[in-house]
Design a protein around this motif. Structure first.
Motif, PDB file in Angstrom:
ATOM      1  N   LEU A 139     -13.550  40.127  79.168  1.00  0.00           N
ATOM      2  CA  LEU A 139     -13.677  38.964  78.292  1.00  0.00           C
ATOM      3  C   LEU A 139     -12.631  37.897  78.601  1.00  0.00           C
ATOM      4  N   ASP A 172     -10.843  35.442  84.399  1.00  0.00           N
ATOM      5  CA  ASP A 172     -11.270  34.124  84.862  1.00  0.00           C
ATOM      6  C   ASP A 172     -12.770  34.218  85.146  1.00  0.00           C
ATOM      7  N   LEU A 173     -13.569  33.646  84.269  1.00  0.00           N
ATOM      8  CA  LEU A 173     -15.026  33.811  84.378  1.00  0.00           C
ATOM      9  C   LEU A 173     -15.612  33.107  85.594  1.00  0.00           C
ATOM     10  N   SER A 174     -14.870  32.173  86.184  1.00  0.00           N
ATOM     11  CA  SER A 174     -15.345  31.532  87.414  1.00  0.00           C
ATOM     12  C   SER A 174     -15.210  32.469  88.611  1.00  0.00           C
ATOM     13  N   LEU A 207     -15.647  36.059  88.200  1.00  0.00           N
ATOM     14  CA  LEU A 207     -15.940  37.294  87.479  1.00  0.00           C
ATOM     15  C   LEU A 207     -16.141  38.479  88.415  1.00  0.00           C
ATOM     16  N   SER A 258     -13.628  41.637  88.594  1.00  0.00           N
ATOM     17  CA  SER A 258     -14.184  42.958  88.320  1.00  0.00           C
ATOM     18  C   SER A 258     -13.870  43.922  89.464  1.00  0.00           C
ATOM     19  N   THR A 293     -20.274  34.221  74.477  1.00  0.00           N
ATOM     20  CA  THR A 293     -19.821  34.627  75.802  1.00  0.00           C
ATOM     21  C   THR A 293     -21.003  34.717  76.758  1.00  0.00           C
ATOM     22  N   ILE A 294     -20.980  35.700  77.641  1.00  0.00           N
ATOM     23  CA  ILE A 294     -21.999  35.827  78.681  1.00  0.00           C
ATOM     24  C   ILE A 294     -23.261  36.493  78.148  1.00  0.00           C
ATOM     25  N   VAL A 337     -25.889  36.298  83.583  1.00  0.00           N
ATOM     26  CA  VAL A 337     -24.591  36.492  84.231  1.00  0.00           C
ATOM     27  C   VAL A 337     -24.414  37.954  84.634  1.00  0.00           C
TER      28      VAL A 337
END
Length: 245
Positions: free
Chosen positions: A17, A20-22, A24, A28, A53-54, A58
């Motif tokens: 959560l 950095d979602l850019s 991901l 991970s 969120t996602i 995604v």
């Protein structure tokens, strides 16, 4: 790990959560390379919880980049039955929904549909929900998720009194039930989780921000496994004594 083990063992699942979602997929992989057993994917709809969120598009992209890891989708959504097919199609292994998001009339139907979609069933409860409220459902599910913060935001303080729920579950289901903890778990609070009997640990900020995630994950897992071994030994000794009488 691409499936739940049949025997209880310590499993560490980073929550991404606060990553950095850019980046991901890269984040991970970094956590998995550091020894994480599975990924905890927080799905929020802005309704059941006040955050967004996602979703399954995604997660599907993430699955395409990471084909062989156990995805635990934590569905903090108001209509959990609505997303079962989409999440299964995105490659989710475990569909964890909240008891508070549905009714007692619908919950058995949701559990059945998740199983029919070939996913494991996780059932979460908020801090204010008594663990006894799900007692009649436990034999139909794979994982109980005990929230140790209010769902919806990362970085909250761990609620140690929630361990009473974990202790009750582990006492009544000592050898089969997977018990997952989510919220504020770090190297300081992991001992409470272990001693109570949890075996699946979600850790977000503590692992995302760690400079030594590999060591932290291993330390968490070892503590869980050591406590589980002691618990199982005590159960065996108790059974042996009971049989001898």
């Amino acid at each position: 790990m691409d499936s739940l083990p049949n025997q209880l063992k310590g499993l560490i699942g980073p929550s991404i959560l606060n990553a950095d979602l850019s980046m991901l997929a890269d984040e991970s992989r970094r956590l998995l390379d550091s020894g994480a057993d599975y990924l905890h994917l927080d799905v929020m709809d802005g309704h059941f919880v006040p955050n967004l969120t996602i979703g399954h598009p995604v997660i599907k992209c993430l699955r395409n980049n990471i084909p062989k890891v156990y995805f635990d989708a934590h569905m903090m959504v108001s209509e959990p039955e609505r997303w079962i097919t989409d999440m299964a199609g995105a490659g989710v292994n475990q569909y964890t929904f909240h008891k508070e998001a549905t009714t007692s009339e619908n919950i058995h139907d949701i559990i059945r549909k998740i199983k029919e979609a070939d996913m494991k069933v996780g059932l979460g409860i908020k801090p204010g929900t008594p663990v006894h409220d799900i007692g009649d459902l436990i034999n139909d599910i794979d994982v109980v998720l005990i929230m140790t913060v209010e769902p919806g935001f990362g970085g909250q303080k761990f609620m140690s009194h929630m361990m009473d729920k974990v202790r009750w579950l582990r006492k009544h289901y000592p050898q089969l039930l997977h018990i997952e903890i989510d919220g504020g778990v770090n190297l300081e609070t992991i001992n409470d989780c272990a001693q109570a009997g949890a075996n699946m640990i979600v850790s977000g900020s503590a692992l995302i921000q760690s400079k030594q995630a590999n060591k932290d994950i291993e330390q968490m897992r070892q503590l869980i496994d050591e406590t589980l071994r002691k618990t199982q030994l005590n159960i065996q000794l108790s059974n042996d004594q009971h049989c001898s009488h």
